[in-house]
Write an enzyme that holds these catalytic residues in place. Sequence first.
Site, short mmCIF file in Angstrom:
data_model
loop_
_atom_site.label_atom_id
_atom_site.label_comp_id
_atom_site.label_asym_id
_atom_site.label_seq_id
_atom_site.Cartn_x
_atom_site.Cartn_y
_atom_site.Cartn_z
N HIS A 138 74.80 9.16 27.83
CA HIS A 138 73.47 8.53 27.95
C HIS A 138 72.87 8.75 29.34
CE1 HIS A 138 74.51 6.17 24.30
NE2 HIS A 138 75.72 6.16 24.85
N SER A 188 55.41 25.37 46.34
CA SER A 188 54.18 24.79 45.80
C SER A 188 53.01 25.34 46.60
CB SER A 188 54.25 23.26 45.96
OG SER A 188 52.95 22.72 46.00
N LYS A 206 57.86 21.74 49.42
CA LYS A 206 58.48 21.76 48.10
C LYS A 206 59.28 23.00 47.77
CE LYS A 206 57.74 19.50 44.79
NZ LYS A 206 57.37 19.05 43.47
N GLU A 221 63.10 25.58 34.55
CA GLU A 221 61.98 25.00 33.78
C GLU A 221 61.39 26.03 32.81
OE1 GLU A 221 60.35 21.67 36.96
OE2 GLU A 221 59.41 23.63 36.89
#
Length: 458
Positions: free
Chosen positions: A156, A277, A283, A290
């Site tokens: 979980h 970024s 970043k 992704e």
Amino acid sequence: MMKLWGGRFRKATSKILDEFNASIPFDKELYIEDIEGSIAHSKMLAKQGIITQDEAEKIKEGLLQIKKEIENDEFIFDIADEDIHMAIEKRLIEIIGDTGKKLHTARSRNDQVAVDFRRWVLKRNKEFAKKIKELIEVFVNIAKDHTDTILPGMTHLQHAQPISFAYHMLAYASMFKRDYDRFIESYKRNNINPLGCAALAGTPHPIDRNETTKALGFDKPSINCLDTVSDRDFALEILFNISMLMMHASRISEELIIWSTSEFGFITLSDEYSTGSSIMPQKKNPDVPELIRGKTGRSYGNLIALLTVMKGLPLAYNKDTQEDKEPVFDSVKNALISIEILKETLKTMTVNKENMYKACKKGHLTATDLADYLVKKGIPFREAHHITGRAVALAESKGIDLSDLSLDELKSIDDRIENDLDLSLENSMKSRKSLGGSAPERVKEQIEYFEKFLKESE
Ligand code: ARG
């Protein structure tokens, strides 16, 4: 323009029909398989006395010239030629004259496309199997370096029990090994020759399908031509195999994304496989995992697209089937690059052992160990579970981890707890010696299993 099949037509096809009907913009991908199929076919025709040896030789030379033209970017892909099969045949006739018109004897584009596309897909099954093996090797190598690296095993997405990072990596090796098996099994199941099935029902010419089977590297000829010319199971299988593979790749990607957050900090992705970024200078983004996760959706879409194309088709060939190629080409291309880049991303990431260990100090990961200890002292598991729950509550009230409670504190909960209790993370991980478990000797067995697989499989 007048077509090779234009005999019964009085007018040329309209331009929009040509555009709508054509598959050549994408099926040119099949040119090698088409040329090899035609060479094998004409050789067999000559062997059977259907054309002469001389004619077969001329056809072969013409086809090899076309191969060169395509590879040198000299070949003109004309939408009016409809597909790669007609384009090559038309060019062959231009090059060698009337002999070229004999190539299509005892053959139809229906078995021709079935041969070409099937062989293209079969090759890709092998390519995937090889790529997956390389990926498994990376998991095994990481595992070998991290048999002592402890991280929280989760259920979980909550801390559950300490495990080694090696063990975690080997879970992925197991997952991808199933993918390897699937691609190999699909290869074996579908390595069947459609050539000679002609339009739908075979041919009156005395062809020898065993001959082309051998020449093209198939295991055997297909059983029933009506089925064969409309069978796209091989294409659906690779789309499914890719979907499953991508689902697995997406799962490890998801972990990489989570692990590389500031909250987790379990891994750092290398600069080579991260992106920045455009606005926030600080970043470093996990675009690779992704995108893999994103492309997984697309591979499911391609599978569903072809399943849907096929579901209402009467026997045998229907033009709908032409819609089989783009989803397959797309899925193959995207999945091959995804697996390659996933492999590199894993190879180059840094594993932050200390952060993994620190994380294990949150969430009372060795609670099950305390319960198991009490069971060994003769206390029924349910009762042991309850006593452990109270110890967890005590640790919580003190703001410490269960493993940091003193013996006296533990004894205050139950005096059957003695100084032979070891609630360390190391002991916990090492104690799960059951088959397939997290103990180092079991992990060693798993590493050996995968090393043997890597060495002995094709
Ligand atoms: N371009 C076609 C396809 O990809 C080739 C087969 C055409 N056969 C036919 N009978 N029109 O499916």
